[in-house]
Design an enzyme around this catalytic site. Structure first.
Site, PDB file in Angstrom:
ATOM      1  N   LYS A 206       0.983  -1.323  -0.088  1.00 50.71           N
ATOM      2  CA  LYS A 206       0.077   0.117   0.017  1.00 50.71           C
ATOM      3  C   LYS A 206       0.853   1.126  -0.052  1.00 50.71           C
ATOM      4  O   LYS A 206       1.985   1.077   0.445  1.00 50.71           O
ATOM      5  CB  LYS A 206      -0.849   0.003   1.346  1.00 50.71           C
ATOM      6  CG  LYS A 206      -2.099   0.909   1.035  1.00 50.71           C
ATOM      7  CD  LYS A 206      -3.241   0.081   0.330  1.00 50.71           C
ATOM      8  CE  LYS A 206      -4.587   0.440   0.324  1.00 50.71           C
ATOM      9  NZ  LYS A 206      -5.562  -0.331  -0.191  1.00 50.71           N
TER      10      LYS A 206
HETATM   11  N1  GLU Z   1      -7.122  -0.144  -3.169  1.00 47.74           N
HETATM   12  C1  GLU Z   1      -8.011  -1.090  -3.606  1.00 47.74           C
HETATM   13  C2  GLU Z   1      -8.095  -2.306  -2.262  1.00 47.74           C
HETATM   14  O1  GLU Z   1      -7.945  -1.846  -1.232  1.00 47.74           O
HETATM   15  C3  GLU Z   1      -7.465  -1.877  -4.906  1.00 47.74           C
HETATM   16  C4  GLU Z   1      -6.088  -2.285  -4.712  1.00 47.74           C
HETATM   17  C5  GLU Z   1      -5.549  -2.807  -6.278  1.00 47.74           C
HETATM   18  O2  GLU Z   1      -6.260  -2.861  -6.991  1.00 47.74           O
HETATM   19  O3  GLU Z   1      -4.419  -3.018  -6.292  1.00 47.74           O
HETATM   20  O4  GLU Z   1      -8.149  -3.326  -2.539  1.00 47.74           O
END
Ligand code: GLU
Length: 418
Positions: free
Chosen positions: A107
């Site tokens: 993240k």
């Molecule tokens: N931000 C989204 C999540 O929390 C998508 C992450 C992604 O597609 O890599 O799952």
């Protein structure tokens, strides 16, 4: 009562520990999986429109990459912190494992207030952040995506920045891009579509008829607003309340979701929406309803309000909306919770499809995307439900048992280097 755990990283570790206990993980495996593998902190200058230079702080954390490249979104918010990003990275590891896609968890985030920045400032900040984290990201190493307050255009700037440095286009470095530069059909709706599938499955398990169900949705961003629309249009649910950062709107007879979408687009807020009663975001969570869908931030359902939740079914479209203490209270009250790492996995699932399409330079039609998403989500829901029945635990623990075991197995097989 002991002080409630609200630090997101402590919450994530507490959830992991509970699963590790049940799985009987060894001390060494537990020690490995508790910690993020890499944490990058970047402080960088951005020239603002008035000529001043402002310093920003951003992060990129990779929790575990034993099952594949790191994957996870980037969030822009004044609330971003290293512990929040660590927690979100760990949740991504379990999320990818629970739906069986070959990624590890990561993240990123930048501490900023995107609503008070011009488009040009946002672009310069995004491009500089992308440059700062380019020592980690890449199509084979770490693939970011949208998260809170980031969108396809921002993904496009990151793709362009990374590609400019390499001298050729590398669409697979990031997902959630606009279609014109290698984005995928269905990605924008994917998280909400996943929410729709697990809601439908859970309703079936609980003998709830969707058309008789009232639904409250907290959050009107990408996930919340599209979930409300799909639940209304495709399951015929009665959406009785929705909210954004300005607060909520409530009408027990039902909100016209399409009108609310237009209103929010036009006015930049749901505030003042006709034929509805204004409620606060806190009140919204306690409204009478059958299904509650937190689709905003962490720590929304806590020991303070959990006893007053009226819903029978909670679908965690947000990451980490329920504290461990609230989780226990809701379980004791017989509320079924479909956990975040399963409920909102539709986004990263279609991100996986986008990445595969970019690498192969071969693109699929929307119905192919949606069909594959649907089958992964319903199969995963089923596996989680069966695990929780077999282990006599709730769905969250069922999801964790599946996910943590898969990551532990990969970690075990790869072994400790050197
Ligand atoms: N931000 C989204 C999540 O929390 C998508 C992450 C992604 O597609 O890599 O799952």
């Amino acid at each position: 009562m002991a002080v409630e755990i609200v630090n997101p990283y402590d919450v994530a570790v507490a959830q992991f520990d509970e699963a590790a206990d049940r799985l009987g993980l060894s001390q060494s495996m537990r020690a490995i999986l508790r910690k993020p593998k890499r944490e990058l902190i970047v402080n960088f200058p951005v020239r603002m429109d008035n000529g001043d230079v402002e310093m920003f702080t951003g992060y990129r954390v990779q929790h575990n990459i034993n099952r594949g490249p790191a994957k996870g979104g980037i969030r822009f918010s004044p609330e971003v912190s290293l512990d929040e990003v660590r927690a979100l990275a760990m949740w991504m590891t379990w999320k990818c494992a629970v739906v069986g896609i070959p990624f590890g968890g990561a993240k990123g985030g930048v501490i900023c207030d995107p609503h008070n920045m011009s488009r040009a400032e946002l672009e310069r900040m995004t491009r500089r952040y992308a440059t700062e984290i380019s020592i980690l990201i890449g199509p084979d190493s770490d693939i970011p995506a949208p998260d809170m307050n980031t969108n396809p255009q921002i993904m496009g700037w990151i793709m362009d920045t990374f590609s400019m440095h390499m001298g050729y286009s590398i669409p697979a470095v990031i997902t959630g891009k606009p279609l014109a530069i290698g984005g995928s059909e269905g990605r924008l709706e994917a998280t909400a579509r996943g929410v729709l599938v697990v809601t439908r499955e859970a309703m079936q398990d609980l003998d709830m008829n969707p058309a008789d169900c009232s639904v409250v949705v907290q959050g009107f961003g990408n996930v919340g607003s599209i979930s409300a629309r799909l639940l209304h249009d495709e399951l015929d649910c009665n959406i009785v309340a929705v909210s954004d950062i300005s607060g909520g709107i409530y009408n027990p007879k039902g909100i016209d979701v399409h009108r609310a979408l237009r209103y929010s687009k036009e006015h930049g807020t749901l505030k003042g929406f006709p034929d509805s009663e204004a409620v606060s975001n806190a009140e919204l969570l306690e409204l009478p309803c059958d299904v509650l869908i937190p689709a905003a931030l962490e720590n929304q359902l806590t020991a303070r309000n959990a006893t007053r939740v009226k819903a029978r079914l909670v679908i965690e479209a947000a990451n980490g909306p329920t504290t461990p203490e609230a989780d226990h209270i809701l379980n004791d009250h017989g509320v079924t919770i479909v956990p975040d790492i399963l409920s909102n996995a539709g986004g990263v699932t279609v991100s996986y499809f986008e990445w595969v399409q970019d690498l192969q330079r071969f693109f699929w039609a929307e119905h192919e995307i949606n069909n594959r998403l649907e089958s992964i989500m319903s199969r995963s829901y089923d596996a989680v439900r069966r695990k929780s029945e077999e282990q006599e635990c709730n769905l969250r623990m069922g999801a964790y048992l599946l996910a943590v075991a898969r990551v532990a197995e990969a970690t075990e097989i790869r072994g400790v280097y050197p």
